[in-house]
Design an enzyme around this catalytic site. Structure first.
Site, PDB file in Angstrom:
ATOM      1  N   LYS A  22      34.242  43.731  30.355  1.00  0.00           N
ATOM      2  CA  LYS A  22      33.629  42.889  31.397  1.00  0.00           C
ATOM      3  C   LYS A  22      34.407  43.001  32.697  1.00  0.00           C
ATOM      4  CE  LYS A  22      34.633  38.300  31.558  1.00  0.00           C
ATOM      5  NZ  LYS A  22      35.065  37.863  32.899  1.00  0.00           N
ATOM      6  N   ASN A  23      35.737  42.885  32.608  1.00  0.00           N
ATOM      7  CA  ASN A  23      36.527  42.814  33.834  1.00  0.00           C
ATOM      8  C   ASN A  23      36.648  44.156  34.561  1.00  0.00           C
ATOM      9  OD1 ASN A  23      36.820  40.145  33.318  1.00  0.00           O
ATOM     10  ND2 ASN A  23      39.018  40.217  32.824  1.00  0.00           N
ATOM     11  N   CYS A 116      35.396  29.977  35.537  1.00  0.00           N
ATOM     12  CA  CYS A 116      36.200  29.295  34.517  1.00  0.00           C
ATOM     13  C   CYS A 116      36.992  28.122  35.063  1.00  0.00           C
ATOM     14  CB  CYS A 116      37.198  30.278  33.927  1.00  0.00           C
ATOM     15  SG  CYS A 116      36.632  31.101  32.474  1.00  0.00           S
ATOM     16  N   ARG A 121      41.726  27.994  41.510  1.00  0.00           N
ATOM     17  CA  ARG A 121      41.669  29.463  41.621  1.00  0.00           C
ATOM     18  C   ARG A 121      41.344  29.805  43.059  1.00  0.00           C
ATOM     19  NH1 ARG A 121      38.968  32.170  36.297  1.00  0.00           N
ATOM     20  NH2 ARG A 121      39.981  34.001  37.105  1.00  0.00           N
ATOM     21  N   ASP A 306      44.513  36.496  29.297  1.00  0.00           N
ATOM     22  CA  ASP A 306      43.221  36.327  28.627  1.00  0.00           C
ATOM     23  C   ASP A 306      43.335  36.386  27.100  1.00  0.00           C
ATOM     24  OD1 ASP A 306      42.044  36.048  31.055  1.00  0.00           O
ATOM     25  OD2 ASP A 306      41.079  38.014  31.092  1.00  0.00           O
ATOM     26  N   ARG A 398      29.667  34.818  28.216  1.00  0.00           N
ATOM     27  CA  ARG A 398      30.082  35.513  29.454  1.00  0.00           C
ATOM     28  C   ARG A 398      30.928  36.744  29.147  1.00  0.00           C
ATOM     29  NH1 ARG A 398      33.762  32.275  32.287  1.00  0.00           N
ATOM     30  NH2 ARG A 398      33.870  34.206  33.433  1.00  0.00           N
TER      31      ARG A 398
HETATM   32  C1  UD1 Z   1      41.121  38.383  36.771  1.00  0.00           C
HETATM   33  C2  UD1 Z   1      40.294  38.434  35.514  1.00  0.00           C
HETATM   34  C3  UD1 Z   1      40.664  37.276  34.600  1.00  0.00           C
HETATM   35  C4  UD1 Z   1      42.156  37.294  34.306  1.00  0.00           C
HETATM   36  C5  UD1 Z   1      42.946  37.348  35.598  1.00  0.00           C
HETATM   37  C6  UD1 Z   1      44.437  37.539  35.379  1.00  0.00           C
HETATM   38  C7  UD1 Z   1      38.243  39.483  36.222  1.00  0.00           C
HETATM   39  C8  UD1 Z   1      36.787  39.352  36.499  1.00  0.00           C
HETATM   40  N1  UD1 Z   1      38.900  38.344  35.881  1.00  0.00           N
HETATM   41  O1  UD1 Z   1      40.823  37.159  37.419  1.00  0.00           O
HETATM   42  O2  UD1 Z   1      39.924  37.411  33.387  1.00  0.00           O
HETATM   43  O3  UD1 Z   1      42.499  36.115  33.615  1.00  0.00           O
HETATM   44  O4  UD1 Z   1      42.493  38.458  36.420  1.00  0.00           O
HETATM   45  O5  UD1 Z   1      44.686  38.701  34.653  1.00  0.00           O
HETATM   46  O6  UD1 Z   1      38.795  40.562  36.291  1.00  0.00           O
HETATM   47  N2  UD1 Z   1      45.456  33.530  43.179  1.00  0.00           N
HETATM   48  C9  UD1 Z   1      45.728  32.880  44.361  1.00  0.00           C
HETATM   49  N3  UD1 Z   1      45.051  33.270  45.479  1.00  0.00           N
HETATM   50  C10 UD1 Z   1      44.124  34.276  45.485  1.00  0.00           C
HETATM   51  C11 UD1 Z   1      43.864  34.935  44.265  1.00  0.00           C
HETATM   52  C12 UD1 Z   1      44.533  34.537  43.115  1.00  0.00           C
HETATM   53  O7  UD1 Z   1      46.553  31.983  44.418  1.00  0.00           O
HETATM   54  O8  UD1 Z   1      43.553  34.582  46.542  1.00  0.00           O
HETATM   55  C13 UD1 Z   1      46.170  33.133  41.941  1.00  0.00           C
HETATM   56  C14 UD1 Z   1      45.235  32.572  40.883  1.00  0.00           C
HETATM   57  O9  UD1 Z   1      44.974  31.213  41.093  1.00  0.00           O
HETATM   58  C15 UD1 Z   1      46.011  32.837  39.615  1.00  0.00           C
HETATM   59  C16 UD1 Z   1      46.729  34.155  39.924  1.00  0.00           C
HETATM   60  O10 UD1 Z   1      46.726  34.282  41.353  1.00  0.00           O
HETATM   61  O11 UD1 Z   1      46.954  31.827  39.406  1.00  0.00           O
HETATM   62  C17 UD1 Z   1      46.102  35.383  39.297  1.00  0.00           C
HETATM   63  O12 UD1 Z   1      44.751  35.442  39.672  1.00  0.00           O
HETATM   64  P1  UD1 Z   1      43.969  36.817  39.771  1.00  0.00           P
HETATM   65  O13 UD1 Z   1      44.825  37.942  39.285  1.00  0.00           O
HETATM   66  O14 UD1 Z   1      43.406  36.929  41.151  1.00  0.00           O
HETATM   67  O15 UD1 Z   1      42.797  36.595  38.746  1.00  0.00           O
HETATM   68  P2  UD1 Z   1      41.268  36.933  38.929  1.00  0.00           P
HETATM   69  O16 UD1 Z   1      41.096  38.197  39.685  1.00  0.00           O
HETATM   70  O17 UD1 Z   1      40.567  35.714  39.391  1.00  0.00           O
END
Ligand code: UD1
Length: 417
Positions: A22-23, A116, A121, A306, A398
């Protein structure tokens, strides 16, 4: 609302072919907006999040044909770049469309994304990186209004944390930006490498370096490509958890065992026997599981956040204590309260969870709080005594393709109500 009824006690065994990730599929589908000609993405998992991504592409004017695991995307000529609230709200990953939409149409209007419940986030890293590349982004009553005059411009960006989504947005936006983008402290999950593979198949020039730097030399335009998505490493880990907790013997084919280098040793520590090749993993669970000393989630190549929840379910039945440290998300132990209803002993202290293994779990009526937390409840219910009712399984839909059908074939007594 759909529910699972699971009669615990059977062993999970047999063979299963793993579906696509998915990711990896979601950012590739977002990126497919950028090329001027059609792309065909194969090995796409058949999931509600993938349907949501296809619906976003359709609403942006693309023609999208889904045929089983194959998705053909015929790009849009022009569009105002607006994604309606209801589509944005369906999944948090819709933020992945931001870079692609600005790049393709020169403008975007989206609301803040949903998804989620893993604590806050934020999307500040996505926004500041795209601003640095020349996008003008204004926040207006819960909407992001974005535009760019001409093309985005390559530049040097340092992420404060290796965010997966922000790295993907920058890669997509930088692919046809003017000049070179150098992204420091980038994420380097296998799904990032897969996105680079798709973009490069379309003619982009993306390189991922071992020091967590991603370099993207902007090209004039991209041409659509045929591309196959990598296997899902988190679904792989989840099915292995199901075999481990039930003392089963499961052979997974079509996996990429190299992507699970931080996960597989934990199964061995817990007393499971593993036989792996590059594309298959066989796991035999023990009669009684051993605890894992520490499970600390980290950005790749560390232990994936995850997989934390399904492993917590397994640790509940280990002969001793397992300590979890969640380093990625602030609020990712929501499954703990539900596992406790099934007889688990779990203490939460901020980012730390101490799981004291018990000899048995019992049935209960529990509720999915999020995708991976929901998968943890399924894993626990497979080994629990009696009949467990798991409510709100739309979260599980999902991320797991035909979960009840697959588990049923592997020996589980599971029905969707
Ligand atoms: C992706 C994955 C999710 C996985 C996560 C971490 C997909 C669709 N989802 O989510 O399944 O759990 O990576 O491996 O690929 N953060 C900020 N500011 C930002 C962006 C992120 O503070 O602008 C923080 C988030 O709140 C979190 C951390 O950074 O604490 C990691 O988030 P991120 O790696 O961005 O996760 P996703 O891309 O949302």
């Amino acid at each position: 609302m759909a529910k699972y009824r699971i009669e615990g006690g059977g062993r999970i065994g047999g063979e299963l072919h793993m579906h696509g990730a998915k990711n990896a599929a979601l950012p590739i589908l977002a990126a497919s907006l950028v090329p001027a000609t059609p792309s065909v993405i194969s090995n796409c998992p058949q999931l509600s999040d993938v349907d949501a991504a296809c619906n976003i592409l359709r609403c942006l004017g693309c023609t999208v044909i889904q045929q089983g695991p194959s998705v053909t995307i015929q790009p849009a000529a022009d569009h105002g770049g607006e994604i309606p609230d209801n589509l944005m709200g369906e999944m948090r990953s819709s933020i992945l469309f931001l870079g692609a939409v600005i790049t393709r149409f020169g403008r975007a209007r989206i609301s803040y994304p949903g998804g989620c419940e893993l604590g806050p986030r934020p999307i500040d890293m996505h926004i500041s990186a795209l601003r640095k590349m020349g996008a003008i982004i204004e926040e207006d009553h819960g909407y992001l209004d974005c535009r760019v005059d001409g093309r985005l411009t390559g530049c040097e960006i340092s992420l404060p944390f290796p965010s997966v989504g922000a790295t993907e947005n920058v890669m997509i936006a930088a692919s046809i930006a003017q000049g070179t983008t150098i992204l420091h402290n980038a994420a380097r999950e296998p799904e990032i490498v897969d996105l680079a593979g798709y973009l490069n198949a379309c003619g982009a020039k993306v390189t991922i370096h071992s020091d967590s730097t991603v370099v993207v030399e902007g090209v004039e335009s991209l041409t659509g490509a045929e591309y196959s998505v990598i296997p899902d490493r988190i679904a792989t880990a989840t099915y292995l958890c199901a075999a481990a907790i039930t003392g089963g013997d499961l052979l997974l084919r079509g996996v990429c065992s190299g992507h699970l280098a931080a996960v597989l040793p934990v199964f061995e520590e817990m007393g499971c026997q593993l036989t792996t090749t590059r594309h298959s993993i066989r796991l035999k669970g023990p009669e009684r599981l051993l605890p894992a000393a520490h499970i600390k989630t980290m950005p790749y190549p560390g232990f994936p956040t995850d997989a934390q929840a399904p492993f917590m379910a397994v640790a509940c039945l280990a002969d001793g204590n397992t300590i979890f440290v969640e380093n990625i998300f602030e609020s990712r132990y929501k499954q703990a309260g539900e596992l406790i209803k099934m007889g688990a002993k779990i203490r939460l202290e901020g980012r730390v969870a101490v799981v004291e293994g018990v000899p048995s779990l019992h049935s209960a009526s529990v509720r999915c709080t999020d995708l991976r937390g929901g998968a943890a409840l399924v894993v626990a219910a497979l080994a629990a005594e009696g009949s467990t009712l798991i409510q709100d399984v739309r979260h599980i839909d999902r991320g797991y393709e035909r979960l009840e059908e697959n588990l049923g074939r592997l020996g589980a007594r599971i029905i969707r109500e």
